[in-house]
Design an enzyme around this catalytic site. Structure first.
Site, PDB file in Angstrom:
ATOM      1  N   GLU A 155       3.215   6.436  -0.722  1.00 14.40           N
ATOM      2  CA  GLU A 155       2.569   5.675   0.412  1.00 14.40           C
ATOM      3  C   GLU A 155       3.610   5.256   1.464  1.00 14.40           C
ATOM      4  O   GLU A 155       3.630   5.421   2.793  1.00 14.40           O
ATOM      5  CB  GLU A 155       2.034   4.492   0.163  1.00 14.40           C
ATOM      6  CG  GLU A 155       0.389   4.469  -0.483  1.00 14.40           C
ATOM      7  CD  GLU A 155       0.587   5.062  -1.631  1.00 14.40           C
ATOM      8  OE1 GLU A 155       1.537   5.190  -2.416  1.00 14.40           O
ATOM      9  OE2 GLU A 155      -0.416   5.433  -2.258  1.00 14.40           O
ATOM     10  N   HIS A 175      -8.134  -2.662  -6.229  1.00 14.91           N
ATOM     11  CA  HIS A 175      -8.870  -1.652  -5.344  1.00 14.91           C
ATOM     12  C   HIS A 175      -9.916  -2.667  -4.569  1.00 14.91           C
ATOM     13  O   HIS A 175     -10.954  -2.053  -3.892  1.00 14.91           O
ATOM     14  CB  HIS A 175      -9.942  -0.770  -6.373  1.00 14.91           C
ATOM     15  CG  HIS A 175      -9.187   0.416  -6.682  1.00 14.91           C
ATOM     16  ND1 HIS A 175      -8.168   0.232  -7.893  1.00 14.91           N
ATOM     17  CD2 HIS A 175      -9.215   1.698  -6.456  1.00 14.91           C
ATOM     18  CE1 HIS A 175      -7.666   1.285  -8.203  1.00 14.91           C
ATOM     19  NE2 HIS A 175      -8.214   2.352  -7.580  1.00 14.91           N
TER      20      HIS A 175
END
Ligand SMILES: Cc1ncc(C[n+]2csc(CCOP(=O)(O)OP(=O)(O)O)c2C)c(N)n1
Lengths: 387, 326
Positions: free
Chosen positions: B60, B129
């Site tokens: 990321e 999540h």
């Protein structure tokens, strides 16, 4: 002090050296210095002048004129050798210590000093000089370098065979930075996309007080092999070798040959910055050992031995250095104070209502203390550093 | 007008942004052949090629960090972060680099980057999540933060974000990805500015302030409240930084009562900012303290407990009862 920081690679076959500490030219099977002696004189001049800028900046810091200074003392060969290997169209991503590389890019030292004085965050236009802002967060710039190199690829500036067009990126970082995730992600990225990125790792043996052994259990240039591109270790105190190795790596990158990691094995002769005290973590022996490898002394020895410079050359260079120091000093002392009100205008392309309100409030508030208005009074034009 | 899900609207908006400007590129994990884990980029790589829809390594910080380099080179990257909980490895690049580049360079270096983040809970996912990281970004000068709540906004706001010369954190309510509505895909320009809140339901008794996934929940709560004879206004903030509160102040002056609603934990959340501003601006119009409904100050719970964690109709209406009790 830890073992292994000094002496380790001297004479090792994997260290590219083209000029010995005694000032003798030597050969390497893969790299040759392809410029003339006039260029060597030029490199010497560059190194003397950047060392002088550094010395003046340290003095200014000691006198309270700079908040901090990161000295390049001892790393002049690494920086001038690599910096002079770059072409105009190449792009450089420095750390905060690349004053010699900035010099090669024609950046006025005052534009660097303004950052350390606290006047701005770097007074040059990166797009104009193809030299990005100094990056303080360790390693972050290596990813910017890879992204920029991806842009060059996309723009058709890699592997065309046109020397005016083909370009590469040169990214600087330190031995401490080699431990950062970003640097390792950058390696992966550059390898996967085969970007024209050349990594120039200045291994100056120390990350503040942490020795190289705290960052890596293998010689740093060997990291590259694990990522799938070549790594080479060069004598970082040898300006000819740094030039030759960087030039070759940049050319390979411009030709579409992908990334290279160059580890310049060198030494930080001063403190990490003016705020730290190296006597707390290293012994005098180590410094003495490295002084014998001084990057300037060996070029001077070579030039003197071969009668390529004389007293007149050295006297002229001295005068030039004095003038430069005077320029740095006078320029630093006369830098206008920054204008906080102006900083609000540079946060966004499109100003936000909240920020505008805060700016107006600040202007009025500030003006209430300085009713007459004046240089430091909110409305002043922003301090531009002369280039 | 076409009936589209929110995910499909984003896809159509991205497609149009890419058609309009060849400098627009998308980068992220699994966004090419797979079309992203939520299929938001479905088919884009097929049509625009691997150079413009880039399947990246699984890193990321690398996604955002290289996007910065591309932006410096004149590109307009759109980064997809696969899930909210995975934006943190890129946090440094976003907060220290993307956000500050323009200011650090005396205004010379724009960062036209969009960072898309599916956010929020309610889909029964495993840990990491279902996060609501918006306050971290709204707190950061140099970033703009928006959240869409419906397909029409999704279609237009993504295009407006790409066109913006400022970096935009673009929050997508993942539990609303598959909700459908009519979208004006043919119109020449967006019906609303990007950085503007919208009153989506007028009312006289109290105002509910929400964004992203909670807008729909608030509309349902307002509907349910009518059975008790209560008339609640609902505002979709749409932009979290900068905030656009003039329409909100207007409603507060009329109703005197406010409830803020978000999924993120209460402490230091957007609700706290909203309550403070409303107090500063509308103190004499308030009939009751501003009340906040949000997630608890716990890590997001295991999925089978998320119904209790997330604000629902009852929690919202309970807060409404409290502000009306003054
Ligand atoms: C991410 C991050 N962590 C810590 C620091 C504080 N810091 C500044 S310089 C430095 C050491 C860097 O060492 P190295 O990469 O070897 O470069 P050098 O300064 O020796 O050239 C540290 C820890 C920082 N700037 N950024």
């Amino acid at each position: 002090m830890t073992e292994g920081t000094f002496g380790a690679p001297a004479g090792e076959p994997d260290l590219v050296q083209l000029l010995t500490p005694e000032g003798e030219r030597c050969e390497h099977p893969d790299y040759a210095f392809d410029l003339d002696d006039e260029a060597v004189r030029g490199f010497y001049r560059d190194m003397v002048l950047t060392r002088r800028i550094d010395a003046e900046a340290i003095a200014l810091q000691r006198q309270g004129e700079l908040g901090i200074w990161a000295s390049l003392l001892g790393q002049e060969a690494a920086q001038i050798g690599s910096g002079r290997a770059v072409r105009q169209q190449d792009f450089i991503f420095p750390t905060y210590r690349e004053h010699g590389v900035a010099w090669c890019r024609g950046i006025d030292p005052l534009a660097l000093i303004s950052l350390f004085r606290g006047v701005d965050n770097g007074g040059w236009d990166p797009a104009e000089v193809n030299f990005h802002l100094y990056t303080i967060v360790i390693g972050a710039q290596t990813l910017h370098a890879t992204g920029y190199a991806m842009g060059m690829q996309r723009d058709g500036c890699v592997g065309t065979g046109d020397p005016e067009r083909d370009a590469a990126v040169l990214a600087y970082f330190g031995d401490g930075a080699s431990a950062q995730g970003d640097v390792n992600e950058s390696f992966i990225w550059s390898a996967v996309f085969n970007t024209p990125t050349v990594y120039f790792l200045q291994n100056n043996q120390w990350a503040i007080s942490a020795p190289q052994e705290k960052q890596s259990r293998i010689p740093l240039y060997r990291r590259a092999a694990g990522f799938g591109f070549p790594g080479v270790r060069v004598d970082g105190n040898d300006v000819l070798a740094c030039y030759a190795v960087t030039k070759a790596a940049l050319q390979q990158a411009r030709d579409g040959g992908g990334p290279t990691l160059i580890e310049a094995f060198t030494y930080r002769m001063g403190a990490h910055t003016t705020t730290d005290d190296p006597t707390r973590y290293r012994l005098q022996d180590e410094l003495e050992h490295w002084k014998l490898k001084d990057p300037l002394a060996r070029v001077k020895a070579y030039l003197t031995r071969n009668a390529l410079i004389d007293d007149a050359f050295l006297a002229d260079l001295d005068t030039e250095a004095d003038d430069l120091a005077a320029h740095v000093r006078a320029g630093t002392l006369s830098m206008p104070e920054p204008d906080l009100a102006a900083t609000f205008d540079r946060v966004y392309a499109e100003m936000t209502p909240e920020l505008r309100a805060q700016q107006e409030w600040f202007r009025e508030y500030h003006a209430s203390f300085h009713p007459s208005g004046g240089a430091a009074d909110g409305g002043a034009p922003h301090a531009e550093v002369t280039r | 007008m076409t009936a589209l899900t929110l995910a499909k609207s984003l896809n159509a908006g991205l497609r149009r942004a890419m058609e309009d400007d060849p400098k627009v590129i998308i980068m992220g994990e699994d966004i090419g052949r797979l079309g992203g884990v939520f299929r938001v980029t479905d088919g884009l790589q097929k049509d625009f090629g691997e150079d413009r829809v880039i399947d990246t390594p699984l890193a990321e910080s690398g996604i955002v960090g290289t996007a910065i380099g591309l932006a410096l080179r004149g590109y307009r990257p759109i980064c997809e972060i696969q899930f909210d909980g995975f934006v943190y490895p890129a946090y440094d690049q976003i907060v220290s680099q993307v956000a500050k580049m323009r200011a650090r360079s005396q205004g010379r270096l724009p960062m036209p980057i969009v960072i898309r983040i599916p956010f929020g809970g309610g889909i029964g996912a495993v840990e990491h999540h279902s996060e609501s990281p918006e306050a971290y970004f709204a707190h950061t000068a140099g970033l703009k933060v928006v959240a869409c709540s419906n397909p029409g906004d999704a279609y237009w706001m993504i295009q407006q974000s790409v066109a913006s010369d400022d970096p935009v954190i673009f929050l997508e309510p993942k539990r609303r990805y598959y909700e459908r509505a009519e979208v004006e895909t043919e119109a020449g320009e967006a019906p609303y500015p990007l950085f503007a809140s919208r009153v989506v339901r007028d009312g006289t008794d109290a105002v509910l302030l929400a964004y992203g996934p909670m807008v729909k929940t608030c509309l349902e709560a307002a509907q349910a409240a009518t059975e008790e004879g209560r008339n609640l206004a609902v505002v979709d903030l749409r932009t979290l930084s900068p905030l656009d509160l003039d329409p909100v102040y207007e409603l507060v002056r009329r109703t005197g009562r406010v409830v803020t609603v978000h999924e993120a934990p209460i402490t230091g959340g957007l609700g706290a900012e909203l309550a403070t501003r409303i107090t500063e601006e509308c103190f004499y119009s308030l009939q009751a303290p501003v009340r906040r409904v949000g997630g608890f100050d716990t890590p997001y719970p295991p999925a089978r407990a998320e119904e209790d964690f997330l604000p629902d109709l009852d929690r919202i209406l309970d807060a409404v009862d409290r502000v009306l009790a003054y």
